[in-house]
Scaffold this active site. Sequence first.
Site, PDB file in Angstrom:
ATOM      1  N   GLY A  46       0.781  -1.237   0.000  1.00  0.00           N
ATOM      2  CA  GLY A  46       0.000   0.000   0.000  1.00  0.00           C
ATOM      3  C   GLY A  46       0.811   1.286   0.000  1.00  0.00           C
ATOM      4  O   GLY A  46       0.353   2.325  -0.471  1.00  0.00           O
ATOM      5  N   ASP A 105      -5.527   2.366  10.555  1.00  0.00           N
ATOM      6  CA  ASP A 105      -6.946   2.092  10.757  1.00  0.00           C
ATOM      7  C   ASP A 105      -7.124   1.664  12.220  1.00  0.00           C
ATOM      8  O   ASP A 105      -7.160   2.508  13.107  1.00  0.00           O
ATOM      9  CB  ASP A 105      -7.338   1.009   9.746  1.00  0.00           C
ATOM     10  CG  ASP A 105      -8.816   0.731   9.702  1.00  0.00           C
ATOM     11  OD1 ASP A 105      -9.600   1.678   9.783  1.00  0.00           O
ATOM     12  OD2 ASP A 105      -9.206  -0.445   9.572  1.00  0.00           O
ATOM     13  N   LYS A 133      -7.331   7.046  10.052  1.00  0.00           N
ATOM     14  CA  LYS A 133      -8.760   6.869  10.344  1.00  0.00           C
ATOM     15  C   LYS A 133      -8.886   6.738  11.854  1.00  0.00           C
ATOM     16  O   LYS A 133      -9.046   5.630  12.387  1.00  0.00           O
ATOM     17  CB  LYS A 133      -9.227   5.558   9.705  1.00  0.00           C
ATOM     18  CG  LYS A 133     -10.149   5.707   8.524  1.00  0.00           C
ATOM     19  CD  LYS A 133     -10.710   4.333   8.174  1.00  0.00           C
ATOM     20  CE  LYS A 133     -10.766   4.127   6.692  1.00  0.00           C
ATOM     21  NZ  LYS A 133     -11.174   2.746   6.351  1.00  0.00           N
TER      22      LYS A 133
HETATM   23  P1  IMP Z   1      -4.770  -1.592  10.755  1.00  0.00           P
HETATM   24  O1  IMP Z   1      -3.847  -2.681  11.167  1.00  0.00           O
HETATM   25  O2  IMP Z   1      -6.196  -1.887  11.133  1.00  0.00           O
HETATM   26  O3  IMP Z   1      -4.327  -0.219  11.215  1.00  0.00           O
HETATM   27  O4  IMP Z   1      -4.850  -1.618   9.210  1.00  0.00           O
HETATM   28  C1  IMP Z   1      -3.932  -1.073   8.401  1.00  0.00           C
HETATM   29  C2  IMP Z   1      -4.035  -1.680   7.016  1.00  0.00           C
HETATM   30  O5  IMP Z   1      -5.389  -1.974   6.655  1.00  0.00           O
HETATM   31  C3  IMP Z   1      -3.542  -0.691   6.012  1.00  0.00           C
HETATM   32  O6  IMP Z   1      -2.166  -0.840   5.791  1.00  0.00           O
HETATM   33  C4  IMP Z   1      -4.367  -1.036   4.794  1.00  0.00           C
HETATM   34  O7  IMP Z   1      -3.714  -2.055   4.071  1.00  0.00           O
HETATM   35  C5  IMP Z   1      -5.645  -1.601   5.326  1.00  0.00           C
HETATM   36  N1  IMP Z   1      -6.731  -0.608   5.297  1.00  0.00           N
HETATM   37  C6  IMP Z   1      -7.298   0.026   6.331  1.00  0.00           C
HETATM   38  N2  IMP Z   1      -8.271   0.866   5.951  1.00  0.00           N
HETATM   39  C7  IMP Z   1      -8.299   0.795   4.606  1.00  0.00           C
HETATM   40  C8  IMP Z   1      -9.096   1.453   3.591  1.00  0.00           C
HETATM   41  O8  IMP Z   1      -9.975   2.302   3.828  1.00  0.00           O
HETATM   42  N3  IMP Z   1      -8.831   1.088   2.312  1.00  0.00           N
HETATM   43  C9  IMP Z   1      -7.873   0.190   1.978  1.00  0.00           C
HETATM   44  N4  IMP Z   1      -7.109  -0.445   2.889  1.00  0.00           N
HETATM   45  C10 IMP Z   1      -7.318  -0.145   4.188  1.00  0.00           C
HETATM   46 MG    MG Z   2      -1.408  -1.849   3.828  1.00  0.00          MG
END
Ligand code: IMP
Ligand code: MG
Length: 181
Positions: A46, A105, A133
């Site tokens: 990403g 996220d 987010k």
């Molecule tokens: P976390 O571990 O929940 O913070 O997620 C992080 C990962 O989730 C990011 O590196 C993204 O790959 C994916 N992710 C979170 N939100 C989105 C979104 O709105 N669109 C696409 N990928 C997302």
């Molecule tokens: Mg990612």
Amino acid sequence: MSNISDDIKEVLLDEKTIRQKVREIGKKVSRDYDGKDLMLVGILKGSVPFMADLLREITIPCTMDFMAVSSYGSSTESSGVVRILKDLDYEIENKYVLIVEDIIDSGTTLSYLIDYLKGRKAKSIEIASLLNKAVRRKVNVKAKYIGFEVPDYFLVGYGLDYAEKYRNFPYIGILKEEVYK
Ligand code: IMP
Ligand code: MG
């Protein structure tokens, strides 16, 4: 010709807005890390567009490396279980590490990664995330640089994917719900 932008409900951040923000972050990083052995660590896949653009806005010497991680779960919710698919190629001892990520996220991925890298004697480990987010946060992570605070929509483009698609958009858009519901 099929056009994947048909799946976008609304453009949230256009190319120009992203470019200006990345430039700003690049300037700050160059100032903050002047005289320090800076190493950018991109999280595949990403972060690739952000990394490529940020790198070229940094005006001090730096190196770069990549890691790949996966978190199990459905494609719009991460499960909280993180797996390292590709570790760093280089040592980070005595380096000032800046992790480059597309979005924070729940915070699970980055908090896991920071713990994982902790024992390797880096001088510092900080985070630059293009998007944040905050409302979705489950695990506490602090990023030194955040591009944009974004609302709780599923976003794609500029590296962000749904089922590996849409990463190639130059902008960031809200994915239509009917695509993943
Ligand atoms: P976390 O571990 O929940 O913070 O997620 C992080 C990962 O989730 C990011 O590196 C993204 O790959 C994916 N992710 C979170 N939100 C989105 C979104 O709105 N669109 C696409 N990928 C997302
Ligand atoms: Mg990612």
